[in-house]
Design a protein around this motif. Structure first.
Motif, PDB file in Angstrom:
ATOM      1  N   GLY A 123       0.801  -1.223   0.000  1.00 31.88           N
ATOM      2  CA  GLY A 123       0.000   0.000   0.000  1.00 31.88           C
ATOM      3  C   GLY A 123       0.826   1.262   0.000  1.00 31.88           C
ATOM      4  N   VAL A 124       1.864   1.316  -0.821  1.00 30.45           N
ATOM      5  CA  VAL A 124       2.758   2.474  -0.816  1.00 30.45           C
ATOM      6  C   VAL A 124       2.195   3.595  -1.692  1.00 30.45           C
ATOM      7  CG1 VAL A 124       5.059   3.324  -1.421  1.00 30.45           C
ATOM      8  CG2 VAL A 124       4.798   1.087  -0.334  1.00 30.45           C
ATOM      9  N   CYS A 126      11.810   9.937  -6.500  1.00 28.77           N
ATOM     10  CA  CYS A 126      10.617  10.044  -5.660  1.00 28.77           C
ATOM     11  C   CYS A 126      10.876  11.028  -4.520  1.00 28.77           C
ATOM     12  CB  CYS A 126      10.280   8.661  -5.113  1.00 28.77           C
ATOM     13  SG  CYS A 126       8.999   8.660  -3.846  1.00 28.77           S
ATOM     14  N   LEU A 127       9.886  11.838  -4.215  1.00 23.31           N
ATOM     15  CA  LEU A 127      10.014  12.835  -3.152  1.00 23.31           C
ATOM     16  C   LEU A 127       9.786  12.215  -1.777  1.00 23.31           C
ATOM     17  CD1 LEU A 127      10.497  15.920  -2.926  1.00 23.31           C
ATOM     18  CD2 LEU A 127       8.011  16.198  -2.914  1.00 23.31           C
ATOM     19  N   HIS A 128       8.674  11.484  -1.604  1.00 21.42           N
ATOM     20  CA  HIS A 128       8.358  10.829  -0.331  1.00 21.42           C
ATOM     21  C   HIS A 128       7.548   9.565  -0.598  1.00 21.42           C
ATOM     22  CE1 HIS A 128       9.758  14.270   1.938  1.00 21.42           C
ATOM     23  NE2 HIS A 128       8.987  15.057   1.208  1.00 21.42           N
ATOM     24  N   ALA A 129       7.658   8.599   0.303  1.00 16.13           N
ATOM     25  CA  ALA A 129       6.891   7.355   0.225  1.00 16.13           C
ATOM     26  C   ALA A 129       6.206   7.111   1.555  1.00 16.13           C
ATOM     27  CB  ALA A 129       7.794   6.182  -0.129  1.00 16.13           C
ATOM     28  N   PHE A 130       4.946   6.671   1.501  1.00 13.99           N
ATOM     29  CA  PHE A 130       4.163   6.392   2.701  1.00 13.99           C
ATOM     30  C   PHE A 130       3.605   4.976   2.605  1.00 13.99           C
ATOM     31  CE2 PHE A 130       3.853  10.898   1.688  1.00 13.99           C
ATOM     32  CZ  PHE A 130       4.268  11.500   2.874  1.00 13.99           C
ATOM     33  N   PRO A 131       4.236   3.970   3.255  1.00 13.75           N
ATOM     34  CA  PRO A 131       3.673   2.606   3.266  1.00 13.75           C
ATOM     35  C   PRO A 131       2.490   2.544   4.230  1.00 13.75           C
ATOM     36  CG  PRO A 131       5.738   2.680   4.488  1.00 13.75           C
ATOM     37  CD  PRO A 131       5.536   4.053   3.931  1.00 13.75           C
ATOM     38  N   LEU A 132       1.327   2.149   3.722  1.00 11.63           N
ATOM     39  CA  LEU A 132       0.103   2.185   4.522  1.00 11.63           C
ATOM     40  C   LEU A 132      -0.307   0.816   5.057  1.00 11.63           C
ATOM     41  CD1 LEU A 132      -1.970   4.700   2.357  1.00 11.63           C
ATOM     42  CD2 LEU A 132      -0.478   5.168   4.305  1.00 11.63           C
ATOM     43  N   THR A 133       0.382  -0.262   4.652  1.00 17.57           N
ATOM     44  CA  THR A 133       0.075  -1.582   5.199  1.00 17.57           C
ATOM     45  C   THR A 133       1.371  -2.291   5.546  1.00 17.57           C
ATOM     46  OG1 THR A 133       0.122  -2.648   3.025  1.00 17.57           O
ATOM     47  CG2 THR A 133      -2.002  -1.831   3.787  1.00 17.57           C
ATOM     48  N   SER A 134       1.256  -3.283   6.416  1.00 16.22           N
ATOM     49  CA  SER A 134       2.399  -4.120   6.779  1.00 16.22           C
ATOM     50  C   SER A 134       2.324  -5.432   5.993  1.00 16.22           C
ATOM     51  CB  SER A 134       2.402  -4.396   8.287  1.00 16.22           C
ATOM     52  OG  SER A 134       1.185  -4.984   8.680  1.00 16.22           O
ATOM     53  N   PRO A 157       1.664  -8.739   6.647  1.00 14.94           N
ATOM     54  CA  PRO A 157       0.526  -9.682   6.672  1.00 14.94           C
ATOM     55  C   PRO A 157      -0.692  -9.191   5.901  1.00 14.94           C
ATOM     56  CG  PRO A 157       1.461  -9.379   8.862  1.00 14.94           C
ATOM     57  CD  PRO A 157       2.061  -8.336   7.990  1.00 14.94           C
ATOM     58  N   LEU A 158      -0.865  -7.853   5.799  1.00 10.09           N
ATOM     59  CA  LEU A 158      -2.046  -7.306   5.136  1.00 10.09           C
ATOM     60  C   LEU A 158      -1.663  -6.501   3.895  1.00 10.09           C
ATOM     61  CD1 LEU A 158      -4.072  -6.113   8.259  1.00 10.09           C
ATOM     62  CD2 LEU A 158      -4.475  -8.149   6.879  1.00 10.09           C
ATOM     63  N   SER A 159      -0.606  -6.941   3.229  1.00 13.89           N
ATOM     64  CA  SER A 159      -0.137  -6.197   2.061  1.00 13.89           C
ATOM     65  C   SER A 159      -1.258  -6.033   1.041  1.00 13.89           C
ATOM     66  CB  SER A 159       1.045  -6.929   1.415  1.00 13.89           C
ATOM     67  OG  SER A 159       1.475  -6.252   0.261  1.00 13.89           O
ATOM     68  N   SER A 160      -1.420  -4.832   0.552  1.00 11.81           N
ATOM     69  CA  SER A 160      -2.509  -4.534  -0.378  1.00 11.81           C
ATOM     70  C   SER A 160      -2.065  -3.486  -1.372  1.00 11.81           C
ATOM     71  CB  SER A 160      -3.730  -4.020   0.391  1.00 11.81           C
ATOM     72  OG  SER A 160      -4.635  -3.365  -0.476  1.00 11.81           O
ATOM     73  N   PRO A 161      -2.544  -3.553  -2.602  1.00 10.49           N
ATOM     74  CA  PRO A 161      -2.312  -2.442  -3.528  1.00 10.49           C
ATOM     75  C   PRO A 161      -3.100  -1.208  -3.103  1.00 10.49           C
ATOM     76  CG  PRO A 161      -2.979  -4.451  -4.694  1.00 10.49           C
ATOM     77  CD  PRO A 161      -3.248  -4.676  -3.244  1.00 10.49           C
ATOM     78  N   VAL A 162      -2.668  -0.063  -3.585  1.00  7.41           N
ATOM     79  CA  VAL A 162      -3.479   1.155  -3.503  1.00  7.41           C
ATOM     80  C   VAL A 162      -4.318   1.184  -4.779  1.00  7.41           C
ATOM     81  CG1 VAL A 162      -3.471   3.662  -3.359  1.00  7.41           C
ATOM     82  CG2 VAL A 162      -1.714   2.350  -2.166  1.00  7.41           C
ATOM     83  N   TYR A 163      -5.598   0.858  -4.648  1.00  5.31           N
ATOM     84  CA  TYR A 163      -6.451   0.744  -5.832  1.00  5.31           C
ATOM     85  C   TYR A 163      -6.864   2.099  -6.392  1.00  5.31           C
ATOM     86  CZ  TYR A 163      -6.826  -4.238  -4.846  1.00  5.31           C
ATOM     87  OH  TYR A 163      -6.536  -5.573  -4.646  1.00  5.31           O
ATOM     88  N   CYS A 164      -6.967   3.082  -5.510  1.00  2.45           N
ATOM     89  CA  CYS A 164      -7.382   4.406  -5.962  1.00  2.45           C
ATOM     90  C   CYS A 164      -6.891   5.440  -4.957  1.00  2.45           C
ATOM     91  CB  CYS A 164      -8.908   4.474  -6.092  1.00  2.45           C
ATOM     92  SG  CYS A 164      -9.533   6.037  -6.749  1.00  2.45           S
ATOM     93  N   LEU A 165      -6.494   6.605  -5.431  1.00  2.00           N
ATOM     94  CA  LEU A 165      -6.144   7.701  -4.530  1.00  2.00           C
ATOM     95  C   LEU A 165      -6.636   9.013  -5.109  1.00  2.00           C
ATOM     96  CD1 LEU A 165      -3.452   9.405  -5.736  1.00  2.00           C
ATOM     97  CD2 LEU A 165      -2.266   7.378  -4.930  1.00  2.00           C
ATOM     98  N   ALA A 192      -6.452   7.356   0.274  1.00  2.10           N
ATOM     99  CA  ALA A 192      -5.989   6.168  -0.443  1.00  2.10           C
ATOM    100  C   ALA A 192      -6.876   4.982  -0.071  1.00  2.10           C
ATOM    101  CB  ALA A 192      -4.527   5.874  -0.095  1.00  2.10           C
ATOM    102  N   ALA A 193      -7.433   4.305  -1.080  1.00  2.00           N
ATOM    103  CA  ALA A 193      -8.319   3.165  -0.865  1.00  2.00           C
ATOM    104  C   ALA A 193      -7.542   1.868  -1.066  1.00  2.00           C
ATOM    105  CB  ALA A 193      -9.501   3.229  -1.832  1.00  2.00           C
ATOM    106  N   LEU A 194      -7.510   1.018  -0.007  1.00  2.00           N
ATOM    107  CA  LEU A 194      -6.819  -0.263  -0.040  1.00  2.00           C
ATOM    108  C   LEU A 194      -7.832  -1.394   0.135  1.00  2.00           C
ATOM    109  CD1 LEU A 194      -4.599   1.924   0.786  1.00  2.00           C
ATOM    110  CD2 LEU A 194      -3.347   0.009   1.743  1.00  2.00           C
ATOM    111  N   SER A 195      -7.350  -2.619   0.251  1.00  2.00           N
ATOM    112  CA  SER A 195      -8.247  -3.783   0.287  1.00  2.00           C
ATOM    113  C   SER A 195      -9.204  -3.765   1.473  1.00  2.00           C
ATOM    114  CB  SER A 195      -7.426  -5.073   0.332  1.00  2.00           C
ATOM    115  OG  SER A 195      -6.669  -5.225  -0.836  1.00  2.00           O
ATOM    116  N   TYR A 196      -8.726  -3.303   2.649  1.00  2.00           N
ATOM    117  CA  TYR A 196      -9.528  -3.420   3.862  1.00  2.00           C
ATOM    118  C   TYR A 196      -9.905  -2.086   4.497  1.00  2.00           C
ATOM    119  CZ  TYR A 196      -8.523  -8.426   3.829  1.00  2.00           C
ATOM    120  OH  TYR A 196      -8.440  -9.754   3.480  1.00  2.00           O
ATOM    121  N   ASN A 197      -9.339  -0.986   4.025  1.00  2.00           N
ATOM    122  CA  ASN A 197      -9.660   0.286   4.663  1.00  2.00           C
ATOM    123  C   ASN A 197      -9.340   1.476   3.754  1.00  2.00           C
ATOM    124  OD1 ASN A 197      -6.794   0.169   4.996  1.00  2.00           O
ATOM    125  ND2 ASN A 197      -7.125  -0.890   6.936  1.00  2.00           N
ATOM    126  N   LEU A 198      -9.850   2.611   4.172  1.00  2.00           N
ATOM    127  CA  LEU A 198      -9.614   3.866   3.479  1.00  2.00           C
ATOM    128  C   LEU A 198      -8.738   4.734   4.376  1.00  2.00           C
ATOM    129  CD1 LEU A 198     -10.231   5.926   1.177  1.00  2.00           C
ATOM    130  CD2 LEU A 198     -12.214   6.649   2.533  1.00  2.00           C
TER     131      LEU A 198
END
Length: 397
Positions: A345-346, A357-365, A367-375, A384-390
């Motif tokens: 979820g980067v 790249c200027l900055h990176a924000f990983p939003l999942t760890s 065990p729950l790795s997920s793509p960022v489907y939409c931002l 940022a919308a991921l598999s289990y949360n916004l």
């Protein structure tokens, strides 16, 4: 010129200059110098808060509400305040939070409009209202839009309508402020993408076709053109001047995954690029102007195309450092670019004047790795919308 209230009658010669001359002198100052000048007295503090003095600085800043051509998209917000927040974007200073959670894995898509957020969950689209801080939501939805038998793959907002594309091969047309909903069969397989401008809908599907439809209520479901793309269509976008549209396909054939088609006749106009490797499918594409567009996908690159310069090679490209598929992108129309990666979820922020790249924000760890489907982002927040949360990144506080 009318003097601002409270101007000192006596004091340094600087304060006795005509306002036009003082504005000219201050226009040469940078952000730090203007800030120091504002600390001299109350009158100078008000004077140096003038939007005119900050416009030049704002146009060179990240996500300050100005397009590349200088159009102000947020005229109601003081420019100085936007420049302050833009420094947080430049330095990567933000507060992370979670707006929504859901129990099962989803592939959500979302759109922003005013103080409302629209997000798909399974075969529904839900509308939420932001609280005044913009970093939290009223948990009770404003509206729920249904009609698809399978998951919503994509949707857009246009002319007070929600145009949705479903895994059931159908397109749904929902009026935002009423219960009006029409659903019609559009493709033989799932509709992966849809766009709508000027009363025209275009859709792309896994069945290797793109289709053009009217939005007029009396003609819904009447296909105007069917384009055989010979490849699965993952993304689609209509030109701002309504003359053409671009399709991003899976790149499984011997042709470019980016092709531009005439909107009126459905004929192929041009291919973009000549060096895509097999499988370099385009997952997201967007027009910035009638002659410029951005694309990203499986080959881990964001590409910037200028049709006035060349259609065979992009004019600028940015590579994802960890060799990860790029699912989505968003731009402020000027210097800021944001992308969503497939691993962990980067969300990455890019300054388009730089390669790295200027900055990176990983939003999942892990065990729950997920793509960022939409931002999506505003001048103060990124969502940022991921598999289990916004997720929300709050750059204001």
């Amino acid at each position: 010129a009318r003097e601002p209230a409270g101007r000192p009658a006596a004091g340094p010669a600087l304060l006795r200059l005509p306002e036009e001359l003082l504005l000219l002198i201050c226009s040469y100052l940078d952000m730090r110098a203007l800030g120091r000048l504002a600390q001299v007295c109350r009158w100078l503090r008000r004077f140096t808060s003038c939007d005119l003095l900050w416009r030049r600085i704002a146009r060179a800043s990240l996500n300050s509400g100005f397009t590349r051509l200088g159009t102000d998209l947020m005229a109601s917000v003081p420019v100085k305040e936007r420049v302050k927040v833009s420094q947080n974007w430049r330095l990567g200073r933000c507060r992370e939070g979670i707006l929504l959670k859901w129990r099962c894995s989803q592939m959500p898509w979302m759109q922003l409009e005013g103080d409302s957020l629209y997000i798909s969950q399974a075969n529904f689209i839900l509308a939420y209202q932001f609280r005044p801080d913009g970093a939290s939501l009223n948990r009770r939805p404003l509206g729920v839009f249904a009609g698809h038998d399978e998951d919503v793959c994509h949707f857009v907002l246009a002319n007070s309508h929600i145009i949705s594309a479903g895994g059931d091969g159908k397109i749904g047309v929902h009026k935002i402020h009423s219960t009006f909903t029409v659903k019609y069969s559009a493709h033989e397989q799932e509709v992966n993408c849809v766009d709508c401008r000027g009363g025209i809908i275009v859709s792309g599907s896994r069945d290797r076709t793109a289709k053009v439809w009217p939005l007029a209520s009396g003609r819904l479901g009447q296909c105007l053109h069917t384009i055989q793309t010979e490849d699965r269509v993952w993304s689609i976008a209509i030109s701002p001047v309504l003359s053409s549209f671009v399709t991003g396909t899976a790149c499984c054939g011997h042709f470019s995954p980016l092709r531009i088609w005439d909107l009126n006749s459905g004929q192929l106009m041009m291919h973009l690029g000549s060096d895509f490797p097999p499988g370099a499918g385009v997952l997201d594409v967007m027009y910035e102007s009638p002659s410029t567009l951005l694309s990203c996908g499986y080959d881990t690159y964001v590409r910037y195309w200028d049709l006035r310069a060349s259609v065979r090679k992009c004019v600028m490209e940015w590579e994802e450092p960890h060799d990860s598929t790029l699912y989505c992108l968003q731009t402020d129309g000027n210097h800021l670019l944001a992308t969503g990666s497939s691993y962990y979820g980067v969300v990455r922020l890019w300054d388009r004047r730089q390669r790295a790249c200027l900055h990176a924000f990983p939003l999942t760890s892990t065990p729950l790795s997920s793509p960022v489907y939409c931002l999506r982002f505003t001048t103060k927040h990124l969502y940022a919308a991921l598999s289990y949360n916004l997720h929300v990144l709050d750059f204001q506080n």
